[in-house]
Motif scaffolding. Structure first.
Motif, short mmCIF file in Angstrom:
data_model
loop_
_atom_site.label_atom_id
_atom_site.label_comp_id
_atom_site.label_asym_id
_atom_site.label_seq_id
_atom_site.Cartn_x
_atom_site.Cartn_y
_atom_site.Cartn_z
N VAL A 79 -8.35 11.29 10.97
CA VAL A 79 -9.70 11.02 11.48
C VAL A 79 -10.73 11.39 10.43
O VAL A 79 -11.73 10.69 10.24
N PHE A 80 -10.46 12.51 9.70
CA PHE A 80 -11.47 13.07 8.80
C PHE A 80 -11.16 12.90 7.31
O PHE A 80 -12.08 12.87 6.49
N LEU A 81 -9.89 12.80 6.98
CA LEU A 81 -9.50 12.81 5.56
C LEU A 81 -9.04 11.43 5.09
O LEU A 81 -8.55 10.62 5.88
N PHE A 82 -9.17 11.20 3.79
CA PHE A 82 -8.82 9.92 3.20
C PHE A 82 -7.88 10.12 2.03
O PHE A 82 -7.81 11.21 1.44
N GLN A 83 -7.14 9.07 1.69
CA GLN A 83 -6.33 9.05 0.47
C GLN A 83 -6.55 7.71 -0.20
O GLN A 83 -6.09 6.68 0.29
N LYS A 84 -7.29 7.73 -1.31
CA LYS A 84 -7.61 6.47 -1.99
C LYS A 84 -6.33 5.74 -2.37
O LYS A 84 -5.43 6.30 -2.98
N GLY A 85 -6.29 4.48 -2.00
CA GLY A 85 -5.17 3.62 -2.36
C GLY A 85 -4.01 3.63 -1.38
O GLY A 85 -3.08 2.84 -1.53
N SER A 86 -4.03 4.51 -0.39
CA SER A 86 -2.90 4.61 0.53
C SER A 86 -3.09 3.72 1.76
O SER A 86 -4.18 3.66 2.33
N SER A 87 -2.00 3.09 2.18
CA SER A 87 -2.04 2.28 3.40
C SER A 87 -2.10 3.17 4.63
O SER A 87 -2.38 2.70 5.73
N GLU A 88 -1.84 4.47 4.47
CA GLU A 88 -1.85 5.41 5.58
C GLU A 88 -3.24 5.98 5.84
O GLU A 88 -3.42 6.79 6.75
N SER A 89 -4.22 5.58 5.04
CA SER A 89 -5.59 6.08 5.18
C SER A 89 -6.51 5.01 5.73
O SER A 89 -6.27 3.81 5.54
N LYS A 90 -7.57 5.44 6.40
CA LYS A 90 -8.62 4.48 6.76
C LYS A 90 -9.31 4.02 5.47
O LYS A 90 -9.31 4.73 4.47
N PRO A 91 -9.90 2.83 5.49
CA PRO A 91 -10.59 2.34 4.29
C PRO A 91 -11.77 3.24 3.94
O PRO A 91 -12.38 3.85 4.81
N MET A 92 -12.08 3.31 2.67
CA MET A 92 -13.18 4.14 2.19
C MET A 92 -14.41 3.28 1.94
O MET A 92 -14.31 2.15 1.48
N GLY A 93 -15.59 3.83 2.24
CA GLY A 93 -16.82 3.14 1.94
C GLY A 93 -17.27 2.14 2.99
O GLY A 93 -18.30 1.50 2.82
N ARG A 94 -16.50 2.01 4.06
CA ARG A 94 -16.92 1.11 5.14
C ARG A 94 -16.38 1.65 6.46
O ARG A 94 -15.43 2.43 6.49
N LEU A 193 5.07 9.91 2.02
CA LEU A 193 4.70 8.58 2.52
C LEU A 193 3.27 8.23 2.13
O LEU A 193 3.00 7.11 1.67
N VAL A 194 2.35 9.17 2.31
CA VAL A 194 0.95 8.92 1.98
C VAL A 194 0.79 8.63 0.49
O VAL A 194 0.11 7.67 0.09
N GLY A 195 1.41 9.44 -0.35
CA GLY A 195 1.28 9.25 -1.79
C GLY A 195 2.02 8.04 -2.30
O GLY A 195 1.51 7.27 -3.13
N ALA A 196 3.24 7.82 -1.81
CA ALA A 196 4.06 6.71 -2.30
C ALA A 196 3.48 5.36 -1.91
O ALA A 196 3.62 4.37 -2.63
N SER A 197 2.79 5.30 -0.74
CA SER A 197 2.24 4.03 -0.30
C SER A 197 1.08 3.55 -1.17
O SER A 197 0.64 2.40 -1.04
N VAL A 198 0.59 4.39 -2.07
CA VAL A 198 -0.44 3.96 -3.01
C VAL A 198 0.17 2.99 -4.03
O VAL A 198 -0.43 1.97 -4.37
N TYR A 199 1.38 3.30 -4.49
CA TYR A 199 1.98 2.55 -5.60
C TYR A 199 3.18 1.70 -5.20
O TYR A 199 3.52 0.75 -5.91
N LEU A 200 3.84 2.03 -4.11
CA LEU A 200 5.04 1.31 -3.70
C LEU A 200 4.77 0.43 -2.48
O LEU A 200 3.83 0.67 -1.74
N ARG A 201 5.60 -0.58 -2.28
CA ARG A 201 5.39 -1.55 -1.22
C ARG A 201 6.67 -1.79 -0.43
O ARG A 201 7.77 -1.57 -0.92
N GLU A 202 6.50 -2.25 0.80
CA GLU A 202 7.62 -2.72 1.62
C GLU A 202 7.15 -4.00 2.30
O GLU A 202 6.40 -3.94 3.28
N LYS A 203 7.57 -5.13 1.77
CA LYS A 203 7.12 -6.42 2.28
C LYS A 203 7.42 -6.54 3.77
O LYS A 203 8.54 -6.30 4.21
#
Length: 220
Positions: A79-94, A193-203
């Protein structure tokens, strides 16, 4: 039936896996418990008898408490924290859809009834997911302590040592070692999971960004 199963496939698959592994835990746990009993000159137990032991209660809810703690904290922290580039985070700046005030929503027939009702009911509903997970964590934590107390006292009696109360067991290093060894692994898994989802993908997975999405894009 086929349509219903497809619509609920993720839940059904996880419940099926839970029952399969939980059954395996009970069967193997009863066998291991009986082996330990016979090694100490005590009678073996049946599977049903094993379910009534402190060891089963302790082992089960020791694991459940860590899972519910992990999920509750994850729901709350995102709800409060973000992780730039992660699919597990809410979008930043909007503004994310999850941040929209339900009081401003257009009421439709399909709108959940707490939103239609408003007031205290809506306030509770806004945090009902984290509340449920925290209640399940506290219940599992309590049952872990109760089962652990019984198992601990059984071991104490077999060694001619004094037994302890529930509060006494909560003061032992054993109880907190059992809790911390599970808690740390849960948060490590989330961090990976949070960190790896920045750089890795699962189609095809909603837990991953689209394969061609840039690393810096945040959120689903």
């Amino acid at each position: 039936m086929g349509k219903w199963a497809k619509e609920h496939g993720l839940l059904l698959a996880n419940l099926a896996l839970f029952l399969m592994f939980f059954g395996g835990m009970i069967i193997s746990g009863a066998a291991a418990y009986s082996e330990d009993q016979t090694a100490h000159g005590e009678p073996a137990v049946s599977i049903l008898g094993y379910l009534a032991t402190g060891q089963f209660v302790e082992a089960t809810f020791e694991n459940w408490e860590s899972e519910f703690l992990q999920m509750a904290m994850y729901v709350i922290l995102t709800v409060f924290l973000f992780q730039k580039g992660s699919s597990e985070s809410k979008p930043m700046g909007r503004t994310a859809p999850q941040d929209q005030d339900p009081r401003d929503a257009r009421i439709k027939h399909s709108t959940p009834w707490p939103v239609k009702r408003g007031g205290v009911v809506l306030k509770l509903y806004e945090h009902s997911l984290s509340a449920l997970l925290l209640v399940l964590f506290l219940a599992s934590f309590s049952l872990h302590a109760l089962g652990g107390t019984e198992e601990y006292n059984q071991e104490q009696q077999s060694h001619g040592q004094p037994t302890v109360t529930l509060l006494g067991y909560l003061a032992t290093s054993r109880f907190w070692f059992e809790s911390f060894q599970n808690w740390q692994s849960e948060f490590l898994a989330v961090a990976v999971l949070v960190g790896a989802s920045v750089y890795l993908r699962e189609k095809g997975s909603p837990e991953s960004k689209p394969v061609a999405e840039p690393h810096y894009e945040t959120g689903a």
